[in-house]
Design a protein around this motif. Structure first.
Motif, PDB file in Angstrom:
ATOM      1  N   VAL A 167      67.280  53.048 -11.358  1.00 31.85           N
ATOM      2  CA  VAL A 167      67.227  54.271 -10.772  1.00 31.85           C
ATOM      3  C   VAL A 167      65.681  54.302  -9.931  1.00 31.85           C
ATOM      4  CG1 VAL A 167      66.624  56.856 -11.100  1.00 31.85           C
ATOM      5  CG2 VAL A 167      68.609  55.510 -12.130  1.00 31.85           C
ATOM      6  N   PHE A 168      64.682  53.752 -10.749  1.00 31.08           N
ATOM      7  CA  PHE A 168      63.498  53.853  -9.899  1.00 31.08           C
ATOM      8  C   PHE A 168      63.398  52.678  -8.813  1.00 31.08           C
ATOM      9  CE2 PHE A 168      62.260  54.599 -14.831  1.00 31.08           C
ATOM     10  CZ  PHE A 168      62.341  55.878 -14.626  1.00 31.08           C
ATOM     11  N   ASP A 169      63.907  51.718  -8.920  1.00 35.21           N
ATOM     12  CA  ASP A 169      63.953  50.797  -7.816  1.00 35.21           C
ATOM     13  C   ASP A 169      64.652  51.208  -6.746  1.00 35.21           C
ATOM     14  OD1 ASP A 169      63.058  48.671  -9.606  1.00 35.21           O
ATOM     15  OD2 ASP A 169      65.062  47.841  -9.875  1.00 35.21           O
ATOM     16  N   VAL A 170      65.567  51.897  -6.795  1.00 39.39           N
ATOM     17  CA  VAL A 170      66.477  52.585  -5.616  1.00 39.39           C
ATOM     18  C   VAL A 170      65.851  53.744  -5.003  1.00 39.39           C
ATOM     19  CG1 VAL A 170      68.640  53.568  -4.785  1.00 39.39           C
ATOM     20  CG2 VAL A 170      68.709  51.634  -6.476  1.00 39.39           C
ATOM     21  N   ALA A 171      65.269  54.600  -5.801  1.00 37.03           N
ATOM     22  CA  ALA A 171      64.553  55.852  -5.569  1.00 37.03           C
ATOM     23  C   ALA A 171      63.299  55.403  -4.777  1.00 37.03           C
ATOM     24  CB  ALA A 171      64.128  56.886  -6.835  1.00 37.03           C
ATOM     25  N   ASP A 172      62.671  54.323  -4.924  1.00 38.31           N
ATOM     26  CA  ASP A 172      61.470  53.736  -4.313  1.00 38.31           C
ATOM     27  C   ASP A 172      61.888  53.584  -2.843  1.00 38.31           C
ATOM     28  OD1 ASP A 172      59.823  53.937  -6.272  1.00 38.31           O
ATOM     29  OD2 ASP A 172      59.791  51.897  -6.921  1.00 38.31           O
ATOM     30  N   LEU A 173      63.276  53.390  -2.463  1.00 37.54           N
ATOM     31  CA  LEU A 173      63.302  53.219  -1.133  1.00 37.54           C
ATOM     32  C   LEU A 173      63.004  54.233  -0.069  1.00 37.54           C
ATOM     33  CD1 LEU A 173      67.086  51.703  -1.308  1.00 37.54           C
ATOM     34  CD2 LEU A 173      65.006  50.553  -1.055  1.00 37.54           C
ATOM     35  N   VAL A 174      63.031  55.477  -0.707  1.00 37.33           N
ATOM     36  CA  VAL A 174      62.631  56.786   0.171  1.00 37.33           C
ATOM     37  C   VAL A 174      61.676  57.555  -0.215  1.00 37.33           C
ATOM     38  CG1 VAL A 174      65.229  56.996   0.542  1.00 37.33           C
ATOM     39  CG2 VAL A 174      64.281  58.180  -1.271  1.00 37.33           C
ATOM     40  N   LYS A 175      61.051  57.359  -1.405  1.00 43.57           N
ATOM     41  CA  LYS A 175      59.970  58.208  -2.012  1.00 43.57           C
ATOM     42  C   LYS A 175      58.789  58.135  -1.325  1.00 43.57           C
ATOM     43  CE  LYS A 175      58.972  57.554  -6.222  1.00 43.57           C
ATOM     44  NZ  LYS A 175      58.850  56.709  -7.564  1.00 43.57           N
ATOM     45  N   ASP A 176      58.404  57.052  -0.859  1.00 45.69           N
ATOM     46  CA  ASP A 176      57.010  56.709  -0.138  1.00 45.69           C
ATOM     47  C   ASP A 176      57.236  57.308   1.426  1.00 45.69           C
ATOM     48  OD1 ASP A 176      55.787  55.392  -2.097  1.00 45.69           O
ATOM     49  OD2 ASP A 176      56.048  53.549  -1.177  1.00 45.69           O
ATOM     50  N   ALA A 177      58.162  57.484   1.949  1.00 45.80           N
ATOM     51  CA  ALA A 177      58.613  57.800   3.201  1.00 45.80           C
ATOM     52  C   ALA A 177      58.728  59.328   3.375  1.00 45.80           C
ATOM     53  CB  ALA A 177      59.847  57.370   3.847  1.00 45.80           C
ATOM     54  N   ILE A 178      59.188  60.024   2.257  1.00 45.03           N
ATOM     55  CA  ILE A 178      59.229  61.623   2.387  1.00 45.03           C
ATOM     56  C   ILE A 178      58.664  62.106   1.226  1.00 45.03           C
ATOM     57  CG2 ILE A 178      61.367  63.282   1.969  1.00 45.03           C
ATOM     58  CD1 ILE A 178      63.154  61.457   3.202  1.00 45.03           C
ATOM     59  N   VAL A 179      58.623  62.058   0.216  1.00 48.53           N
ATOM     60  CA  VAL A 179      57.962  62.669  -1.129  1.00 48.53           C
ATOM     61  C   VAL A 179      56.545  62.694  -1.062  1.00 48.53           C
ATOM     62  CG1 VAL A 179      58.053  62.871  -3.569  1.00 48.53           C
ATOM     63  CG2 VAL A 179      60.124  62.327  -2.482  1.00 48.53           C
ATOM     64  N   LEU A 180      56.082  61.432  -0.817  1.00 48.70           N
ATOM     65  CA  LEU A 180      54.500  61.190  -0.923  1.00 48.70           C
ATOM     66  C   LEU A 180      53.856  62.029  -0.058  1.00 48.70           C
ATOM     67  CD1 LEU A 180      52.651  57.799  -1.432  1.00 48.70           C
ATOM     68  CD2 LEU A 180      52.001  59.460   0.182  1.00 48.70           C
ATOM     69  N   PRO A 181      54.259  62.021   1.324  1.00 46.42           N
ATOM     70  CA  PRO A 181      53.220  62.773   2.381  1.00 46.42           C
ATOM     71  C   PRO A 181      53.600  64.056   2.311  1.00 46.42           C
ATOM     72  CG  PRO A 181      55.244  61.630   3.552  1.00 46.42           C
ATOM     73  CD  PRO A 181      55.079  60.880   2.108  1.00 46.42           C
ATOM     74  N   LEU A 182      54.931  64.579   1.907  1.00 43.15           N
ATOM     75  CA  LEU A 182      55.138  66.031   2.020  1.00 43.15           C
ATOM     76  C   LEU A 182      54.654  66.699   0.387  1.00 43.15           C
ATOM     77  CD1 LEU A 182      58.813  66.199   2.657  1.00 43.15           C
ATOM     78  CD2 LEU A 182      56.985  66.886   4.253  1.00 43.15           C
ATOM     79  N   ALA A 183      54.407  66.100  -0.491  1.00 47.28           N
ATOM     80  CA  ALA A 183      53.703  66.326  -1.426  1.00 47.28           C
ATOM     81  C   ALA A 183      52.087  66.869  -1.336  1.00 47.28           C
ATOM     82  CB  ALA A 183      53.808  65.352  -2.844  1.00 47.28           C
ATOM     83  N   PHE A 184      51.557  65.990  -0.550  1.00 49.94           N
ATOM     84  CA  PHE A 184      49.994  66.259  -0.046  1.00 49.94           C
ATOM     85  C   PHE A 184      50.090  67.450   0.801  1.00 49.94           C
ATOM     86  CE2 PHE A 184      49.305  62.023  -2.153  1.00 49.94           C
ATOM     87  CZ  PHE A 184      48.297  61.976  -2.607  1.00 49.94           C
ATOM     88  N   ILE A 185      51.088  67.484   1.859  1.00 53.43           N
ATOM     89  CA  ILE A 185      50.950  68.345   2.829  1.00 53.43           C
ATOM     90  C   ILE A 185      51.244  69.745   2.015  1.00 53.43           C
ATOM     91  CG2 ILE A 185      52.136  69.412   4.769  1.00 53.43           C
ATOM     92  CD1 ILE A 185      52.651  66.467   5.719  1.00 53.43           C
ATOM     93  N   ALA A 186      52.204  69.799   1.105  1.00 48.98           N
ATOM     94  CA  ALA A 186      52.791  71.227   0.510  1.00 48.98           C
ATOM     95  C   ALA A 186      51.303  71.499  -0.414  1.00 48.98           C
ATOM     96  CB  ALA A 186      53.589  70.709  -0.410  1.00 48.98           C
ATOM     97  N   ALA A 187      50.610  70.588  -0.854  1.00 47.94           N
ATOM     98  CA  ALA A 187      49.455  71.048  -2.033  1.00 47.94           C
ATOM     99  C   ALA A 187      48.369  71.496  -0.957  1.00 47.94           C
ATOM    100  CB  ALA A 187      48.861  70.108  -2.433  1.00 47.94           C
TER     101      ALA A 187
END
Length: 325
Positions: free
Chosen positions: A260-280
């Motif tokens: 699950v972690f392997d496959v989720a990593d395919l998209v996390k950096d592109a979407i979740v990471l920047p949005l988390a900082f912008i949202a904060a």
């Protein structure tokens, strides 16, 4: 009027890779009403029912203060929707069979993907090659999205920044040369730290430190929240393909849910990471951040991308178009 069997069959008419919805629900009761799955909320002096279009849903996360009836679980399972029980805001996941999720049990999923996956999995060299390929897919997805996403660019995230270009180019070269999975994990951790540092600089949150277990700030809370949404998509992908979560290629054979972690990593950096900082930075509420993540998952077809990457290495001699998902 169609039969009950025909109706249940219709619930799976929309392929999982094309479904649009992930739901997080708290302080509500899920039930079946008039043949539909609904959740009931109490609003001062009245109750309100809200429909859940389960045929177009991939994951339902039940947060604090929720309950669900057997009839609702049965219909949700019939539609092939994964069910997870979580804390406030969607993290952490508390319980569920199949590691993290209550999965709709079906013995009629294809076996070919599992057979193709295990055909390479027991060979250390082949498994390493797939792990490296997943890192390349991860870079490609990030590059594509950051190149064209105006929202990210308005927040200062640019693919042509020398720092990002250098980091991704160097990481890609290091991935090719990595001799072991452990070395790949070390390089991946370094790369993620560079992305965190870049995002923190762009959003003026330079004092950021990643803390998964006890998030005390908005960025860490949002990262956990967004990651679990990605894990839900991943669990759906792997369940549909019939590949157990224990057959990881990178995160280790000692963690049953590591794929699950392997496959989720395919998209996390592109979407979740920047949005988390912008949202904060913009002081968003968790609900606003969640909606932003889900919108981007849908816009950039994150679940589709997961299916494509996993199937590419699972199908082996099978023609992908013979087994649509």
């Amino acid at each position: 009027m169609g039969t009950a069997l025909e109706y249940l069959s219709d619930l799976k008419a929309i392929l999982h890779s094309k479904r649009a919805n992930i739901y997080y629900i708290e302080k509500a009761r899920l039930m079946v009403k008039d043949g539909r799955v609904v959740f009931l909320t109490e609003m001062k002096n009245e109750f309100q029912y809200w429909n859940i279009p389960i045929a177009n849903t991939t994951v339902i996360l039940l947060g604090t203060g929720t309950s669900i009836t057997q009839a609702a679980v049965r219909m949700i399972a019939s539609a092939g929707v994964l069910l997870g029980f979580s804390g406030s805001g969607g993290t952490p996941l508390f319980a569920g069979n199949e590691i993290e999720w209550v999965t709709p049990q079906s013995e009629y999923r294809p076996t070919e993907y599992l057979q193709g996956w295990v055909s390479f999995w027991f060979d250390d060299d082949k498994r390493l090659k797939v792990a490296k390929a997943f890192q390349e897919y991860r870079i490609e997805f990030l590059t594509e999205i950051w190149h064209k996403d105006k929202y990210l660019q308005n927040a200062g995230f640019y693919m042509d920044d020398a720092e990002i270009e250098d980091a991704l180019t160097r990481y890609s070269q290091q991935v090719v040369q990595a001799p072991t999975v452990n070395e790949l994990l070390r390089l991946e951790a370094q790369m993620t730290k560079r992305l965190f540092k870049y995002a923190a600089q762009k959003t003026g949150l330079s004092g950021f430190t990643r803390n998964r277990d006890e998030p005390m700030d908005a960025v860490n809370t949002f990262l956990n929240h967004g990651n679990y949404l990605a894990y839900g998509l991943t669990a759906t992908c792997l369940w549909v393909l019939g590949i157990p979560h224990g057959f990881a290629v990178m995160h280790g054979k000692t963690r049953r849910g590591a794929l699950v972690f392997d496959v989720a990593d395919l998209v996390k950096d592109a979407i979740v990471l920047p949005l988390a900082f912008i949202a904060a930075k913009e002081k968003m509420k968790e609900r606003e951040f969640r909606e932003l993540c889900l919108q981007n998952f849908a816009t950039y077809k994150a679940l589709d991308y997961m299916f494509t990457c996993v199937k590419k290495h699972a199908i082996g001699f099978i023609q992908q178009e013979d087994y649509p998902v």
